[in-house]
Design a protein around this motif. Structure first.
Motif, PDB file in Angstrom:
ATOM      1  N   ALA A 184       0.986  -1.326  -0.027  1.00 32.98           N
ATOM      2  CA  ALA A 184       0.136  -0.016   0.026  1.00 32.98           C
ATOM      3  C   ALA A 184       0.898   1.224  -0.057  1.00 32.98           C
ATOM      4  N   LEU A 185       2.136   1.089   0.204  1.00 31.05           N
ATOM      5  CA  LEU A 185       2.914   2.206   0.234  1.00 31.05           C
ATOM      6  C   LEU A 185       3.620   2.879  -1.110  1.00 31.05           C
ATOM      7  N   PRO A 186       3.610   4.021  -1.285  1.00 34.35           N
ATOM      8  CA  PRO A 186       4.210   4.424  -2.597  1.00 34.35           C
ATOM      9  C   PRO A 186       5.790   4.337  -3.044  1.00 34.35           C
ATOM     10  N   SER A 187       6.131   4.451  -3.961  1.00 33.34           N
ATOM     11  CA  SER A 187       7.624   4.168  -4.287  1.00 33.34           C
ATOM     12  C   SER A 187       8.193   4.958  -3.546  1.00 33.34           C
ATOM     13  N   GLY A 188       9.473   4.944  -3.071  1.00 38.34           N
ATOM     14  CA  GLY A 188      10.329   5.797  -2.239  1.00 38.34           C
ATOM     15  C   GLY A 188      10.256   5.635  -0.838  1.00 38.34           C
ATOM     16  N   SER A 189       9.175   4.683  -0.500  1.00 36.26           N
ATOM     17  CA  SER A 189       8.894   4.448   0.958  1.00 36.26           C
ATOM     18  C   SER A 189       9.988   3.316   1.615  1.00 36.26           C
ATOM     19  N   TYR A 190      10.021   3.175   2.718  1.00 35.61           N
ATOM     20  CA  TYR A 190      10.872   2.168   3.404  1.00 35.61           C
ATOM     21  C   TYR A 190      10.285   1.192   4.427  1.00 35.61           C
ATOM     22  N   LEU A 191      10.752   0.351   4.380  1.00 34.51           N
ATOM     23  CA  LEU A 191      10.389  -0.876   5.684  1.00 34.51           C
ATOM     24  C   LEU A 191      11.639  -1.008   6.686  1.00 34.51           C
ATOM     25  N   VAL A 192      11.320  -0.812   7.998  1.00 37.06           N
ATOM     26  CA  VAL A 192      12.244  -1.211   8.861  1.00 37.06           C
ATOM     27  C   VAL A 192      11.682  -2.114  10.036  1.00 37.06           C
ATOM     28  N   VAL A 193      12.604  -3.199   9.939  1.00 43.88           N
ATOM     29  CA  VAL A 193      12.029  -4.342  10.717  1.00 43.88           C
ATOM     30  C   VAL A 193      13.193  -4.830  11.544  1.00 43.88           C
ATOM     31  N   ALA A 194      12.949  -5.037  13.076  1.00 43.98           N
ATOM     32  CA  ALA A 194      13.775  -5.773  13.783  1.00 43.98           C
ATOM     33  C   ALA A 194      13.210  -6.775  14.867  1.00 43.98           C
ATOM     34  N   ASP A 195      13.591  -7.985  14.659  1.00 41.45           N
ATOM     35  CA  ASP A 195      13.122  -8.896  15.919  1.00 41.45           C
ATOM     36  C   ASP A 195      14.315  -9.954  16.332  1.00 41.45           C
ATOM     37  N   GLY A 196      13.807 -10.589  17.313  1.00 44.42           N
ATOM     38  CA  GLY A 196      14.997 -11.420  18.038  1.00 44.42           C
ATOM     39  C   GLY A 196      15.080 -12.767  17.250  1.00 44.42           C
ATOM     40  N   THR A 197      16.407 -13.334  17.208  1.00 43.70           N
ATOM     41  CA  THR A 197      16.764 -14.382  16.437  1.00 43.70           C
ATOM     42  C   THR A 197      17.143 -15.612  17.225  1.00 43.70           C
ATOM     43  N   THR A 198      17.075 -16.702  16.671  1.00 43.16           N
ATOM     44  CA  THR A 198      17.069 -18.035  17.417  1.00 43.16           C
ATOM     45  C   THR A 198      18.625 -18.233  17.644  1.00 43.16           C
TER      46      THR A 198
END
Length: 269
Positions: A184-198
């Motif tokens: 749903a985001l327009p071009s030029g948008s960003y995704l930021v993700v962080a999560d715990g890792t096994t």
């Protein structure tokens, strides 16, 4: 400017006899919005896995550096932060509006205790805006519909998913949620993700204790699984790495120690 899109809300009764995940995280970050039961469970977790405090603080520092980059060099002025948690220091709106006071931030959470603290969170610069939505991560249609009242979906938006996708039991379902939101985001948008890792050892054992204690269940995933959220996006350097190793600030004495939480920032072309 501050708004609440979810209408009039009843302030929930806070049960101080049961540990509460956001309050425990708040405790690890050095916040004050926690109770004896939260500190006890937090300390029990830390006894099983001492690095958890480093993980919590590295995660918050990663958020700070990512938002600074996006609001600064990348020129983003809109942020959609889902899974807000309790306010501590360097919340998304504080970091973004220090760089660009006109930034607009929409926070999303459905925890009634987090909602009760929304007033503390909804403090914006005079030039910008901070909005709070009471909505569930799974209800992406509602999130996007209500966020569109505050954000311009014709202009770039930074989607922040910090330590929330681990609460989705199935990886495929988590990927579907990310796909719907990013789509749903327009071009030029960003995704930021962080999560715990096994780590296949102490962290997994501590998380098992956490889940068995009645806390909101959390699933540790591999860095390769976290990387799947960024399929179709252009990863910013250094890619999917331990949060402590994502563009560490100058002046750090020695090499930062890696932590069992990975994060990344991806650009939608």
């Amino acid at each position: 400017m501050a708004e609440e899109e979810s209408g009039v809300q009843q302030v929930p009764t806070i049960d101080t006899d049961v540990a509460h995940s956001p309050r425990i995280w708040n405790y690890w970050l050095g916040g004050k919005d926690n109770y004896e039961v939260d500190r006890r469970v937090g300390d029990e977790f830390r006894e099983l896995f001492p690095p958890i405090v480093d993980i919590a603080r590295s995660s918050r520092a990663f958020l700070k550096r990512a938002v600074q980059h996006l609001a600064g060099e990348a020129g983003v002025r809109q942020f959609l932060d889902i899974g807000t948690g309790l306010p501590t220091v360097d919340n998304t709106h504080e970091v973004a509006q220090r760089v660009a006071p006109e930034s607009r931030i929409v926070y999303v959470d459905n925890d009634p205790i987090v909602l009760a603290h929304a007033r503390a969170l909804l403090l914006s610069s005079a030039e910008g805006a901070t909005t709070y939505i009471d909505a569930d991560l799974y209800d992406t249609s509602r999130i996007l519909e209500v966020a569109a009242r505050s954000l311009d979906f014709d202009e770039p938006i930074a989607l922040m998913l910090m330590n929330i996708l681990g609460h989705v039991p199935e990886l495929g379902q988590a990927r579907e949620i990310v796909t719907r939101l990013v789509g749903a985001l327009p071009s030029g948008s960003y995704l930021v993700v962080a999560d715990g890792t096994t780590d296949g050892g102490p962290f997994d054992a501590a998380i098992e204790m956490w889940n068995n204690a009645g806390s909101l269940p959390y699933i540790l995933r591999t860095p390769e699984q976290i990387a799947q959220y960024f399929e179709g996006l252009e990863l910013l350097e250094p890619g999917v790495v331990a949060c402590s190793l994502w563009r560490p600030e100058n002046g750090h004495v020695g090499a930062p120690a890696p932590v069992d939480e990975f994060g990344a920032v991806g650009l939608k072309r």
